[in-house]
Design an enzyme around this catalytic site. Sequence first.
Site, short mmCIF file in Angstrom:
data_model
loop_
_atom_site.label_atom_id
_atom_site.label_comp_id
_atom_site.label_asym_id
_atom_site.label_seq_id
_atom_site.Cartn_x
_atom_site.Cartn_y
_atom_site.Cartn_z
N TYR A 168 -1.09 -1.03 10.67
CA TYR A 168 -1.52 -1.47 9.40
C TYR A 168 -0.19 -0.70 7.66
CZ TYR A 168 -3.97 -1.65 5.04
OH TYR A 168 -4.03 -1.88 3.50
N SER A 217 0.29 -1.09 -0.11
CA SER A 217 0.38 0.14 0.17
C SER A 217 1.12 1.63 -0.01
CB SER A 217 -1.11 0.40 1.24
OG SER A 217 -1.52 0.96 1.43
#
Length: 258
Positions: free
Chosen positions: A136, A123
């Site tokens: 995360y 990401s």
Amino acid sequence: MELARRGLNVVLVSRCDEKLRQVAKEIEGQYGQKTHTIRVDFTHDHIYPFVAEQLQDMEIGILVNNVAMSYSDDFALFLEIPSAEQKITEVINCNTLSVAQTTRLVLPGMLQRRKGLIINISSQVGIHAQPLLALYSATKAFVIYFSQCLHAEYKSKGITVQCVMPFLVSTNMNKMKSSCLVKSARAFAREALNTAGYSSYTSGCLLHAMQSFAFGLLMPDWLRMSSVFVGKLHTTAQQRKAQRGAYKEDYTLEGIEE
Ligand SMILES: NC(=O)c1ccc[n+]([C@@H]2O[C@H](COP(=O)([O-])OP(=O)(O)OC[C@H]3O[C@@H](n4cnc5c(N)ncnc54)[C@H](OP(=O)(O)O)[C@@H]3O)[C@@H](O)[C@H]2O)c1
């Protein structure tokens, strides 16, 4: 879906039998490709002997390590993670352990055939460390380093390891609608797969490459990491949360069932 559209048989892995059946049916009906489904929960660390058994005797040409989970529907401090003790283990197992363990299972076959493609989905928050998404963001940084090192270790043996670092894609995870800034999942998969074999480190599509460049300029590390900025972001997230709470209260006060 996109792999099946391009003529490949697909092994689908997820937690939900119903969803697996539905996607398998769609792939077989729409593209005439064979499917095999494996139901496992990647938050657990004991599942890999079962996955290995399921993959036995299969020639896996492309492995897509896509699975990941987040833990909050908005920005939150590390200690605000709900049920933190359990969630921390689940997120690390799901987002990082799954990538390393599944690669361990599939890579030997690829090496024997001297060809294979591993696509690891990271990401943009793996490149640009994101406070208030600390856990995360860190798991996505793991995926980037793991992919880059693996690519260097195995490219001379015919294996390509690609790391894809998207910005926003309209999916269940972020619950956003697709727009000029948010790519639809189908369009993203199509564009990202076109980069396989050309780039081992990519945002996945032109829109996200441009967003990544702009984000780096507009939101440099020193600003993103400053206490003032993080404080403001947190306050805004808290306000949004309160508004959502108030909305829910109004809603129930009117006597409407949820
Ligand atoms: N959406 C974005 O804006 C965005 C941005 C950057 C990066 N990413 C990355 O893109 C990848 C795909 O995310 P997404 O947005 O498509 O999220 P998603 O809609 O939540 O999909 C995640 C996938 O992982 C599976 N999964 C989740 N938890 C699992 C578990 N414990 N065990 C087994 N399977 C599990 C889900 O299947 P089941 O629910 O059926 O189990 C689903 O197929 C992730 O690696 C994410 O970090 C997404």
